[in-house]
Design a protein around this motif. Sequence first.
Motif, PDB file in Angstrom:
ATOM      1  N   GLY A   1      -2.082  11.440  -9.627  1.00  0.00           N
ATOM      2  CA  GLY A   1      -3.470  11.832  -9.364  1.00  0.00           C
ATOM      3  C   GLY A   1      -4.451  10.684  -9.510  1.00  0.00           C
ATOM      4  O   GLY A   1      -5.610  10.883  -9.870  1.00  0.00           O
ATOM      5  N   GLY A   2      -3.986   9.483  -9.244  1.00  0.00           N
ATOM      6  CA  GLY A   2      -4.854   8.311  -9.345  1.00  0.00           C
ATOM      7  C   GLY A   2      -5.469   7.954  -8.000  1.00  0.00           C
ATOM      8  O   GLY A   2      -5.372   8.714  -7.034  1.00  0.00           O
ATOM      9  N   THR A   3      -6.099   6.790  -7.967  1.00  0.00           N
ATOM     10  CA  THR A   3      -6.751   6.318  -6.753  1.00  0.00           C
ATOM     11  C   THR A   3      -6.221   4.931  -6.422  1.00  0.00           C
ATOM     12  O   THR A   3      -6.049   4.107  -7.328  1.00  0.00           O
ATOM     13  N   ALA A   4      -5.954   4.704  -5.131  1.00  0.00           N
ATOM     14  CA  ALA A   4      -5.372   3.432  -4.702  1.00  0.00           C
ATOM     15  C   ALA A   4      -6.447   2.522  -4.134  1.00  0.00           C
ATOM     16  O   ALA A   4      -7.266   2.953  -3.336  1.00  0.00           O
TER      17      ALA A   4
ATOM     18  N   GLN B   1      -6.366  -0.998  -2.172  1.00  0.00           N
ATOM     19  CA  GLN B   1      -5.566  -2.086  -1.586  1.00  0.00           C
ATOM     20  C   GLN B   1      -6.433  -3.327  -1.523  1.00  0.00           C
ATOM     21  O   GLN B   1      -7.441  -3.345  -0.828  1.00  0.00           O
TER      22      GLN B   1
ATOM     23  N   MET C   1       0.166   6.470  -6.980  1.00  0.00           N
ATOM     24  CA  MET C   1      -1.130   7.051  -7.308  1.00  0.00           C
ATOM     25  C   MET C   1      -1.153   8.558  -7.024  1.00  0.00           C
ATOM     26  O   MET C   1      -1.732   9.329  -7.786  1.00  0.00           O
ATOM     27  N   ASN C   2      -0.537   8.980  -5.939  1.00  0.00           N
ATOM     28  CA  ASN C   2      -0.512  10.415  -5.644  1.00  0.00           C
ATOM     29  C   ASN C   2       0.332  11.178  -6.665  1.00  0.00           C
ATOM     30  O   ASN C   2       0.034  12.320  -7.000  1.00  0.00           O
TER      31      ASN C   2
ATOM     32  N   GLY D   1       0.787  -1.233   0.000  1.00  0.00           N
ATOM     33  CA  GLY D   1       0.000   0.000   0.000  1.00  0.00           C
ATOM     34  C   GLY D   1       0.816   1.279   0.000  1.00  0.00           C
ATOM     35  O   GLY D   1       0.414   2.277  -0.602  1.00  0.00           O
ATOM     36  N   GLU D   2       1.968   1.252   0.673  1.00  0.00           N
ATOM     37  CA  GLU D   2       2.732   2.491   0.776  1.00  0.00           C
ATOM     38  C   GLU D   2       3.241   2.930  -0.604  1.00  0.00           C
ATOM     39  O   GLU D   2       3.078   4.090  -0.992  1.00  0.00           O
TER      40      GLU D   2
ATOM     41  N   ALA E   1       0.326   3.976  -2.861  1.00  0.00           N
ATOM     42  CA  ALA E   1      -0.145   5.342  -2.581  1.00  0.00           C
ATOM     43  C   ALA E   1       0.794   6.369  -3.207  1.00  0.00           C
ATOM     44  O   ALA E   1       0.345   7.366  -3.789  1.00  0.00           O
TER      45      ALA E   1
END
Lengths: 449, 422
Positions: A253-256, A258, A249-250, A242-243, A246
């Motif tokens: 400008g995307g979305t994560a 998990q 994605m940041n 996840g780290e 994230a």
Amino acid sequence: MSALETLYRTPVGKGIARKAGLADPPRLRRGRTWPDGAIVTAALADSTLVTETLALLRRPVEAPIVDTPADTPPAYGTRIGALVVDAVGISSLDDLEALRALLRPAVRGVERSGRIVIVAAEPAGDWERQAIAQSLDGITRTVAKELRGGATANLVMVAEDATPADLLSTLGFLLQGRSAFVDGQTWHVAAGGTAATELDERPFVGRTVIVTGAARGIGAAISRTLARDGATILGVDIPASGESLAAVMNEIGGTALQMDITAADAGEKISAHFAARGERPYAIVHNAGITRDRMLVNIDAARWASVLEVNLAAQMRINASLLDPDNAGGLADGGRIVGVASTSGIAGNKGQTNYAASKAGVAGLVRAMAPDLASRGITANAVAPGFIVTDMTAKIPFVQREVFQRSNSLSQGGQPVDVAETIGYLLDPASASVTGQVVRVCGQNLVGQ
Amino acid sequence: MNHNAVVIGGNRTPFAKVGGKLAQASNQDMLTSALEGLIARYGLAGERLGEVAAGAVLKDASDFNLTREAVLGSSLAPSTPACDLQQACATGMETAVYISNKIRLGQIEVGIAGGVDSASDAPISVSDPLRRILLRANAARSARQRVKALSAIRPQHLAPKAPSINEPRTGLSMGGHQAKTTVAWEVTREEQDEIAAASHQNLARAWDEGFFDDLVTPYLGLTKDAILRPDTTVEKLAKLKPAFGGPEGTMTAGNSTALSDGASAVLIASEEWADAHDAPKLATIVDSEVAAVDHPGGEDLLLAPVAAAGRLLKRQGLTPADFDFVEIHEAFASTVAATLKAYEDEDYCVKVGLEGAIGAIPRDRLNVKGSSLAAGHPFAATGGRIIASTAKMLHEKGPGSKALISVCAAGGQGIVMILEGI
């Protein structure tokens, strides 16, 4: 880095390596770039498909220099950027001589990272026509091996009534730097899928693409490349990653999301994400994959199952869910599915029976899905990466790695972005006529097709 | 002007024991990480939010703009304002109250409430005499004056001062206070160990079910709450020696929260913002109340949430039976046990100004996904942990479901909040 590798990277080491024939490989042209030199085109029969397609691509073209018997071989004055041969309509063995006469000056005169593209009709008609259609494949693969300086040769087979709109995205991809590591390949373009009139630089604006395994390596490159071309990315990876997910994605400008894709309800979870937002995904890229390498004599059931589960079974379940017409968060009509196969699946690779099974399965899967999804305008394709330079391949011992990554016509490993660009081509709305294809991104690896 | 403030979702780091895997991370590092995970989960990179409010209980003076600095280090638009709040262990709750009230008033449309604490990276300060000498030397106008000022330094001045978690007015540690409450409310060792075991078992089950997949983002290689002991049982807990309340004490390291490191963040927005941004709406923040007790005067330090709950339920016209979930922060297992007893105690409730007993809380609705004993308790991060988890539970339960959250805090304070599922 091993001591040997450290030595190899020093100036002295480089000098020795060069003398031993291990020259620095050519630097490949990448991205949405066109060849520097002229694009030369000629038709072997009376087809206008290629010239019309190049007109849609807004590329000026020039006439070729043709090798004529008896003369000293003529040569291009300045290097050309590409030769695009329209072989649609050829009917006899004699037509291949015309092709030779086009290729001879071009192979000599093409620039670094230049392109040779042959467009031909699907094998059909009398025995001779079918034989020479296969000849084109052999010619392309051989020319690809003889070209130097990062230039590539590829063959596109088009359906009988394919239009310039059908061919547009494929020819654009092949001429641009995006196809840097696609070499010596043949694939097929169908007819009537699209009315595209130009090559869109940002074809994914307003569209959301799901990328599994997006936290690192090739998945992160896919996410970045598609975001560059306008896509909103829903990046999926296991919670433990996840780290980095994230962070990627940041950055774009995307979305994560998990999630373990092998969960029974993974497809439902993905579509619930879209349904909750009143949206539908445009496409999914099944990039997530694992290896559990062992010689077959040492592969137990668990080692076998885990690879097939992640690399194949999970994407079959997720596809089923996203393709359910009653699913409010399912794939939109006109959508795209791309799987990631592997040269290991095509050619076989010692110690990877489980991996080869799963990756060959991916190739089989998209071929099977393509005709069934055609009525909804959804395409299903796969890419098959060869040796790609990632954190994963960096763990291969130095000498073995050098051998692997030089064992192709471009004498180097591919970059994650090369896989990503090929996926971007397959996802392009203008690639509606490209379905059921498995495109190798391997620099024409010595093994396999 | 009237808007509903709804929880969109949350994110936190896994929590770790003091000196564990997050020991090298500062408050700002951890808060930034919690924000980054939240930003990624809801696709907020580059967005300007109304405000971010967060805080830390153990905070160095140089961290005066902790939250703003974390925002600047995050992927949010740098034009996102931020402020630090602090109300001891209620900090994370108060930040949510602050953000949701601003949303309700229409002052902002969307914000993040959060909190962070590092027990590992706690600020160390110099002794008061040394501090005064250094200030005097700094103010000196000549070298001679400066030498004179510095010559007053004595060896005993040089011992660093670690942050105290003792109550300043009583000199008792929080555990010391709770030990008195434990005796006063006749909370048994068995009751406490049962609460602790349930906390670990519930949290472990929630992790196994993937409940935290969209609530936690790994940090520094830590992917799961590090304090969690899935195999803990009442029998194992019964073997531990008392940590508070002397040799006869019933409070142990197993039924008291460990000093922890971690951060949390909750995304809160108006319904209008959520709809316009296609964001999921998990739960409405209905109302909240803070209360305080006179612990220097002998009252139970950590039972202030009881008065807060009584007043809040009366204001909302609700009874304990109306709640599908009750979250009582496990400062100590005995805090939870004593709080539940106090809810049912007519005399206590009247004494703190309520009309009568609040009533019994069904145990099967209490801390069903585990709480601070198993998860850990980085002071200011606990509020965000509970709000995000509870909002998700309510959303899964369905529209109209309700939850009561209760968090006790140092200084004899306590905060309660009602969430309603959407």
